[in-house]
Design a protein around this motif. Structure first.
Motif: not given
Length: 115
Positions: A27-35, A49-58, A100-106
């Motif tokens: 998947f693209s980390v740009t297309a989905y919120p990441m935390s 911390a978190s970052i949203t998609g295209a707007v890059n809100k932190i 994503l459509w589900r939560e994915v963890w490292g």
């Protein structure tokens, strides 16, 4: 077949800096919120911390605000957590999460702050 792999942790002196990485696959980390979360022994997992998609809100949690920030590299499909002025209480496993459509963890990367 989505996965996240964190890296970059290690042992750092108080006041030092570390940048941990989260590389996404499938998947693209740009297309989905990441935390970024962290979990220390005996403590609850907490949002850092978190970052949203295209707007890059932190969004940065208050307990690390002014010291930590998150960024994203589209070409490398990687999300970073820059940690400055580290304190012993920052010692924890730092985990990446994709919304994503589900939560994915490292599986996390260990950061230890010690003299």
């Amino acid at each position: 077949q989505v996965q996240l792999v964190e890296s970059g942790g290690g042992v750092v002196q108080p006041g030092g800096s570390v940048r941990v990485s989260c590389v996404g696959s499938g998947f693209s980390v740009t297309a989905y919120p990441m935390s970024w979360f962290r979990q220390a022994p005996g403590k609850e997992r907490e949002l850092v911390a978190s970052i949203t998609g295209a707007v890059n809100k932190i969004t940065v949690s208050d307990f690390v605000k002014g010291r930590f920030t998150v960024s994203r590299d589209t070409d490398r499909n990687t999300v970073y957590l820059q940690m400055n002025n580290l304190k012993p209480e920052d010692t924890a496993v730092y985990l990446c999460k994709a919304h994503l459509w589900r939560e994915v963890w490292g599986q996390g990367t260990q950061v230890t702050v010690s003299p």
